[in-house]
Design an enzyme around this catalytic site. Sequence first.
Site, PDB file in Angstrom:
ATOM      1  N   GLN A 105      -3.522 -17.931   7.337  1.00 37.32           N
ATOM      2  CA  GLN A 105      -2.897 -16.614   7.203  1.00 37.32           C
ATOM      3  C   GLN A 105      -3.266 -15.808   8.442  1.00 37.32           C
ATOM      4  O   GLN A 105      -4.443 -15.554   8.688  1.00 37.32           O
ATOM      5  CB  GLN A 105      -3.415 -15.897   5.956  1.00 37.32           C
ATOM      6  CG  GLN A 105      -2.773 -14.519   5.802  1.00 37.32           C
ATOM      7  CD  GLN A 105      -3.235 -13.784   4.556  1.00 37.32           C
ATOM      8  OE1 GLN A 105      -4.428 -13.521   4.404  1.00 37.32           O
ATOM      9  NE2 GLN A 105      -2.312 -13.430   3.688  1.00 37.32           N
ATOM     10  N   TYR A 180      -1.444  -3.850   5.896  1.00 37.13           N
ATOM     11  CA  TYR A 180      -1.917  -4.188   7.249  1.00 37.13           C
ATOM     12  C   TYR A 180      -0.823  -3.847   8.273  1.00 37.13           C
ATOM     13  O   TYR A 180       0.235  -3.336   7.916  1.00 37.13           O
ATOM     14  CB  TYR A 180      -2.322  -5.672   7.304  1.00 37.13           C
ATOM     15  CG  TYR A 180      -3.410  -5.976   6.303  1.00 37.13           C
ATOM     16  CD1 TYR A 180      -4.707  -5.535   6.510  1.00 37.13           C
ATOM     17  CD2 TYR A 180      -3.125  -6.643   5.113  1.00 37.13           C
ATOM     18  CE1 TYR A 180      -5.699  -5.771   5.567  1.00 37.13           C
ATOM     19  CE2 TYR A 180      -4.109  -6.883   4.174  1.00 37.13           C
ATOM     20  CZ  TYR A 180      -5.397  -6.444   4.404  1.00 37.13           C
ATOM     21  OH  TYR A 180      -6.372  -6.670   3.462  1.00 37.13           O
ATOM     22  N   ARG A 354      -6.561 -16.179  -8.228  1.00 42.79           N
ATOM     23  CA  ARG A 354      -7.763 -16.114  -9.061  1.00 42.79           C
ATOM     24  C   ARG A 354      -7.987 -17.357  -9.916  1.00 42.79           C
ATOM     25  O   ARG A 354      -9.127 -17.802 -10.084  1.00 42.79           O
ATOM     26  CB  ARG A 354      -7.699 -14.855  -9.943  1.00 42.79           C
ATOM     27  CG  ARG A 354      -7.905 -13.595  -9.139  1.00 42.79           C
ATOM     28  CD  ARG A 354      -7.461 -12.366  -9.882  1.00 42.79           C
ATOM     29  NE  ARG A 354      -6.012 -12.302 -10.019  1.00 42.79           N
ATOM     30  CZ  ARG A 354      -5.358 -11.300 -10.567  1.00 42.79           C
ATOM     31  NH1 ARG A 354      -6.032 -10.274 -11.057  1.00 42.79           N
ATOM     32  NH2 ARG A 354      -4.036 -11.302 -10.638  1.00 42.79           N
TER      33      ARG A 354
HETATM   34  C1  FMN Z   1     -11.039 -12.372  -4.007  1.00 42.39           C
HETATM   35  C2  FMN Z   1      -9.641 -12.112  -3.534  1.00 42.39           C
HETATM   36  C3  FMN Z   1      -9.399 -11.924  -2.176  1.00 42.39           C
HETATM   37  C4  FMN Z   1      -8.087 -11.751  -1.718  1.00 42.39           C
HETATM   38  N1  FMN Z   1      -7.855 -11.679  -0.359  1.00 42.39           N
HETATM   39  C5  FMN Z   1      -6.585 -11.723   0.106  1.00 42.39           C
HETATM   40  C6  FMN Z   1      -6.329 -11.915   1.488  1.00 42.39           C
HETATM   41  O1  FMN Z   1      -7.243 -12.055   2.300  1.00 42.39           O
HETATM   42  N2  FMN Z   1      -5.041 -11.948   1.880  1.00 42.39           N
HETATM   43  C7  FMN Z   1      -4.000 -11.823   1.002  1.00 42.39           C
HETATM   44  O2  FMN Z   1      -2.845 -11.868   1.416  1.00 42.39           O
HETATM   45  N3  FMN Z   1      -4.216 -11.656  -0.324  1.00 42.39           N
HETATM   46  C8  FMN Z   1      -5.484 -11.639  -0.792  1.00 42.39           C
HETATM   47  N4  FMN Z   1      -5.709 -11.574  -2.149  1.00 42.39           N
HETATM   48  C9  FMN Z   1      -4.549 -11.495  -3.073  1.00 42.39           C
HETATM   49  C10 FMN Z   1      -4.125 -12.889  -3.586  1.00 42.39           C
HETATM   50  O3  FMN Z   1      -3.641 -13.716  -2.557  1.00 42.39           O
HETATM   51  C11 FMN Z   1      -3.015 -12.758  -4.638  1.00 42.39           C
HETATM   52  O4  FMN Z   1      -1.953 -12.055  -4.040  1.00 42.39           O
HETATM   53  C12 FMN Z   1      -3.482 -12.035  -5.905  1.00 42.39           C
HETATM   54  O5  FMN Z   1      -4.780 -12.489  -6.291  1.00 42.39           O
HETATM   55  C13 FMN Z   1      -2.501 -12.241  -7.067  1.00 42.39           C
HETATM   56  O6  FMN Z   1      -2.387 -13.609  -7.366  1.00 42.39           O
HETATM   57  P1  FMN Z   1      -3.109 -14.244  -8.689  1.00 42.39           P
HETATM   58  O7  FMN Z   1      -2.623 -13.487  -9.873  1.00 42.39           O
HETATM   59  O8  FMN Z   1      -2.683 -15.691  -8.685  1.00 42.39           O
HETATM   60  O9  FMN Z   1      -4.582 -14.069  -8.481  1.00 42.39           O
HETATM   61  C14 FMN Z   1      -7.009 -11.711  -2.630  1.00 42.39           C
HETATM   62  C15 FMN Z   1      -7.267 -11.885  -3.996  1.00 42.39           C
HETATM   63  C16 FMN Z   1      -8.553 -12.094  -4.454  1.00 42.39           C
HETATM   64  C17 FMN Z   1      -8.792 -12.321  -5.913  1.00 42.39           C
END
Ligand code: FMN
Length: 411
Positions: A105, A180, A354
Amino acid sequence: MAGIEQQLSRAYTPITIGPLTLRNRFIKSATNEGMSPDGVPSRQLVQFHAAMAAGGAGLTTVAYCAVSGDGCTLPNQIVMNRATLPHLRALTDAVHAEGGAVSAQITHGGCFIFVKPPGQGRPISASGGFNKIGLMSGQYLKREMSVADMQRVAADFAAAAELAREAGFDAVEIHMGHGYLLSQFISPLYNKRRDEYGGSLSNRMRFPRMVLRRVLDAVGEDLAVICKFSMTEGVRSGNRIEDGVAVARELAEEGAHLLVLSAGMNAESIKTMFGSSFPPENRAVVTNPIMKAAMFLQSLSEKPLEFRELYLLQYARKVREAVDVPLAYLGGVTSAQGVAQVMEEGFDTLAMGRVLIHDPNWVKRLGEGQIQRSGCTACNRCVTMMYTDGGTSCVLGQPGDAQLNRMPAAG
Ligand SMILES: Cc1cc2nc3c(=O)[nH]c(=O)nc-3n(C[C@H](O)[C@H](O)[C@H](O)COP(=O)(O)O)c2cc1C
């Protein structure tokens, strides 16, 4: 729904995005790992992504790789430069050895930065003026980018993509969401320009499209070029889903190979991104008193949000209806039923954060019929773990290995 089993098994079939064929449709979405102390990717980071591949994900995404030093949001972030290359190579080799593919990314923080690199002037953004995020780092003012700045940053994105290719990555994901730099251009909350890079949505897309074009020209024949963006910003005066659909159309027209459909903004609408509230103790990691107070005041006026499976589906459907480009559904996939529904609704892939932090073997175990749903409770405490010595992990499991996290990935 046409047979759950049938739709579920479709998720385990290969898919081609641009020049890349994935063994299945499961993508580990970028989740900042906190596993590159002083910017050096650690052995823990290698192990984290190798585990995702071993656990069945078709593609795993290394989060938050800054395209330049001035694009870093946090200390300890990976910067795509030659010093990082051998470490990234160790990582891509380890993922490939497990039969998975790996994406980097690539991002620039713009004015969303919590560090002040020495000797740097005001942080850049779509527009200048007061910088609320800069309260944490003493960077109270931001600077409007000139066209020359845009060309320099677009070149940095292309160079980062070339470095990713040299390091053995199979894909790059351009971060255009969550607040961003590229998102600051797309968003009317941040973009107040009066030239051809501001105003209408197609004007606000001009710079993000320039970046996408440069990356496609640089690596598009060899790597899948993915764009992640926020379909809705979840804020009254921000982009709404109608704008998100238009963003998707623009990115498809420019030639993106896959769109990852996120939502929300880090500072303004984090709950929209995660679909559930944040526990109060997450505030403990913030040390700046002004931010702490601001977060506390915000929490008083916030209604708790209860997590719902596939919480972004109503938005993603609108994008699906509007474009033919391959799409990754993202947001709250937690069960066999959810995976089947995403497939049934015509999404090409599904990205998950997650659930795979909770259990990197989830894709494999689901495919083997050992489980039907995830034990992740969407408590969002993994977000706080990012700042711990072992890096991002699920609080219901074992913390990351702090010692491994101090060891450089290569050598
Ligand atoms: C610990 C953590 C760190 C994250 N860091 C980023 C990141 O660096 N870049 C990004 O685009 N999304 C980041 N996200 C968002 C996730 O990519 C995703 O969009 C979000 O968790 C929803 O998806 P899920 O329901 O499958 O968890 C982060 C999410 C979590 C839980």
